[in-house]
Design an enzyme around this catalytic site. Sequence first.
Site, PDB file in Angstrom:
ATOM      1  N   LEU A 101       0.869  -1.179   0.000  1.00  0.00           N
ATOM      2  CA  LEU A 101       0.000   0.000   0.000  1.00  0.00           C
ATOM      3  C   LEU A 101       0.903   1.226   0.000  1.00  0.00           C
ATOM      4  CD1 LEU A 101      -2.632  -0.968   2.732  1.00  0.00           C
ATOM      5  CD2 LEU A 101      -2.957  -0.998   0.270  1.00  0.00           C
ATOM      6  N   ASP A 102       0.486   2.262  -0.681  1.00  0.00           N
ATOM      7  CA  ASP A 102       1.259   3.501  -0.686  1.00  0.00           C
ATOM      8  C   ASP A 102       1.386   4.052   0.722  1.00  0.00           C
ATOM      9  OD1 ASP A 102       1.552   3.404  -3.421  1.00  0.00           O
ATOM     10  OD2 ASP A 102      -0.136   4.756  -3.815  1.00  0.00           O
ATOM     11  N   LYS A 103       2.427   4.850   0.936  1.00  0.00           N
ATOM     12  CA  LYS A 103       2.687   5.431   2.250  1.00  0.00           C
ATOM     13  C   LYS A 103       1.483   6.210   2.770  1.00  0.00           C
ATOM     14  CE  LYS A 103       5.885   8.500   4.641  1.00  0.00           C
ATOM     15  NZ  LYS A 103       7.134   9.256   4.522  1.00  0.00           N
ATOM     16  N   THR A 105      -1.615   5.798   2.057  1.00  0.00           N
ATOM     17  CA  THR A 105      -2.843   5.010   2.039  1.00  0.00           C
ATOM     18  C   THR A 105      -2.967   4.199   3.316  1.00  0.00           C
ATOM     19  OG1 THR A 105      -2.687   4.823  -0.356  1.00  0.00           O
ATOM     20  CG2 THR A 105      -4.123   3.246   0.756  1.00  0.00           C
TER      21      THR A 105
END
Length: 122
Positions: A101-103, A105
């Site tokens: 997951l993106d930072k 998110t």
Amino acid sequence: YWGDWRSDVCSFRPRVLLPAAALEERLHRIAATGATRKAPAATRAQTDAVMSCVVYEDAHLLALNKPSGLPVQGDAFDVVRALPAIAERVGVESVRLVHRLDKDTSGVLLLAKTRLAASQLD
């Protein structure tokens, strides 16, 4: 791959591309010196912080409620650096990251405790 788009400054920064021979020479020099870029292991406090995010665990999976701002990989502290300590805590040989997951998110991050679980979820 020609460069990086940086939305924060709305610019395109070109990358320098090396000829294959120059790149190969640099890689041989690095291999000859035995130099590696190994990231430092997570501290106990960092591992505790990741383990406090566990929302589900069974024999095959570990689910973390990843908060926004916690990077999964590629930062001074991230979930990937904590994987060996997490595996030790939950009593398995290794824990595998199933997805990222993106930072920025938040959401559920799945970690596989077995090779079978990792292959089924990949």
